[in-house]
Scaffold this motif. Structure first.
Motif, PDB file in Angstrom:
ATOM      1  N   ILE A  10      52.083   7.267  43.595  1.00  0.00           N
ATOM      2  CA  ILE A  10      50.979   8.237  43.623  1.00  0.00           C
ATOM      3  C   ILE A  10      50.182   8.067  44.907  1.00  0.00           C
ATOM      4  O   ILE A  10      49.895   9.035  45.611  1.00  0.00           O
ATOM      5  N   ARG A  11      49.843   6.835  45.216  1.00  0.00           N
ATOM      6  CA  ARG A  11      49.024   6.558  46.398  1.00  0.00           C
ATOM      7  C   ARG A  11      49.735   7.019  47.672  1.00  0.00           C
ATOM      8  O   ARG A  11      49.147   7.697  48.514  1.00  0.00           O
ATOM      9  N   GLU A  13      52.240   9.198  47.916  1.00  0.00           N
ATOM     10  CA  GLU A  13      52.426  10.660  47.904  1.00  0.00           C
ATOM     11  C   GLU A  13      51.161  11.388  48.342  1.00  0.00           C
ATOM     12  O   GLU A  13      51.214  12.410  49.025  1.00  0.00           O
ATOM     13  N   LYS A  14      50.008  10.845  47.968  1.00  0.00           N
ATOM     14  CA  LYS A  14      48.727  11.463  48.321  1.00  0.00           C
ATOM     15  C   LYS A  14      48.259  11.049  49.716  1.00  0.00           C
ATOM     16  O   LYS A  14      47.226  11.526  50.185  1.00  0.00           O
ATOM     17  N   LEU A  16      47.148   8.038  50.691  1.00  0.00           N
ATOM     18  CA  LEU A  16      45.932   7.242  50.591  1.00  0.00           C
ATOM     19  C   LEU A  16      46.183   5.775  50.911  1.00  0.00           C
ATOM     20  O   LEU A  16      47.266   5.258  50.649  1.00  0.00           O
ATOM     21  N   MET A  21      42.129   4.817  47.461  1.00  0.00           N
ATOM     22  CA  MET A  21      42.413   4.969  46.042  1.00  0.00           C
ATOM     23  C   MET A  21      41.380   4.208  45.216  1.00  0.00           C
ATOM     24  O   MET A  21      40.861   4.720  44.220  1.00  0.00           O
ATOM     25  N   SER A  24      38.118   6.071  44.917  1.00  0.00           N
ATOM     26  CA  SER A  24      38.166   7.250  44.033  1.00  0.00           C
ATOM     27  C   SER A  24      38.199   6.857  42.560  1.00  0.00           C
ATOM     28  O   SER A  24      37.845   7.652  41.692  1.00  0.00           O
ATOM     29  N   ILE A  50      43.276   7.479  36.196  1.00  0.00           N
ATOM     30  CA  ILE A  50      44.236   7.699  37.281  1.00  0.00           C
ATOM     31  C   ILE A  50      44.962   9.027  37.069  1.00  0.00           C
ATOM     32  O   ILE A  50      45.108   9.831  37.998  1.00  0.00           O
ATOM     33  N   THR A  53      42.525  11.915  37.694  1.00  0.00           N
ATOM     34  CA  THR A  53      42.125  11.994  39.104  1.00  0.00           C
ATOM     35  C   THR A  53      43.235  12.545  39.986  1.00  0.00           C
ATOM     36  O   THR A  53      42.992  13.349  40.884  1.00  0.00           O
ATOM     37  N   TYR A  54      44.462  12.131  39.699  1.00  0.00           N
ATOM     38  CA  TYR A  54      45.576  12.497  40.584  1.00  0.00           C
ATOM     39  C   TYR A  54      46.540  13.516  39.984  1.00  0.00           C
ATOM     40  O   TYR A  54      47.564  13.832  40.587  1.00  0.00           O
TER      41      TYR A  54
END
Length: 150
Positions: A10-11, A13-14, A16, A21, A24, A50, A53-54
């Motif tokens: 996730i991190r 892909e975004k 960040l 992260m 947030s 999480i 948020t994502y």
């Protein structure tokens, strides 16, 4: 997939950093690092945050065993064929377990809250979760299951 891989994915892909992260999610950068290395795991409530948020399905963060499949009513994994409930014609249900569905009909627990109340103690007994954590876990999971989306 392990939660540590999901969080790292996730991190990345975004786009960040661990610090971004962490900010947030209102945790430390070290917490994110420990999640990604598998040194610790986020709590059920943190997994819910999480996911919200994502924009990822909470089931990904709760380490549901995808290869086994699970009941789309109570979330129980299908370990063997006998775990599947039955349709009205007697054939095995693809989606529902034998504790929730028989002969094409629901067995008890007509609401999510009743299902959570029934299932949480069993989940707590079979895992390292407290009953309160199991309630929180199921409260996050059930809205994603087919039965409860209708």
């Amino acid at each position: 997939m392990a939660v540590q891989q999901v969080i790292a994915g996730i991190r990345q892909e975004k786009g960040l950093t661990q610090q971004q992260m962490a900010e947030s999610l209102y945790v430390t950068r070290q917490a994110v690092s420990r999640w990604e290395t598998g040194e610790s795991k986020p709590t059920v409530d943190m997994c819910k945050l999480i996911a919200a948020t994502y924009g990822v399905p909470v089931a990904e963060l709760l380490e549901m065993p995808e290869e086994l499949g699970w009941c789309q009513s109570c979330g129980m994994p299908f370990f063997k064929d006998e775990d599947h409930g039955t349709e009205a014609d007697g054939s095995p249900s693809e989606d529902y377990c034998s504790w929730c569905y028989k002969d094409g009909h629901w067995i008890g627990c007509p609401t999510q809250d009743e299902m959570i109340e029934r299932s949480a103690p069993y989940m707590a007994e079979g895992t390292e979760m407290s009953t309160e954590e199991a309630v929180s876990f199921l409260g996050a999971l059930y809205p994603t299951l087919k039965r409860w989306q209708a």
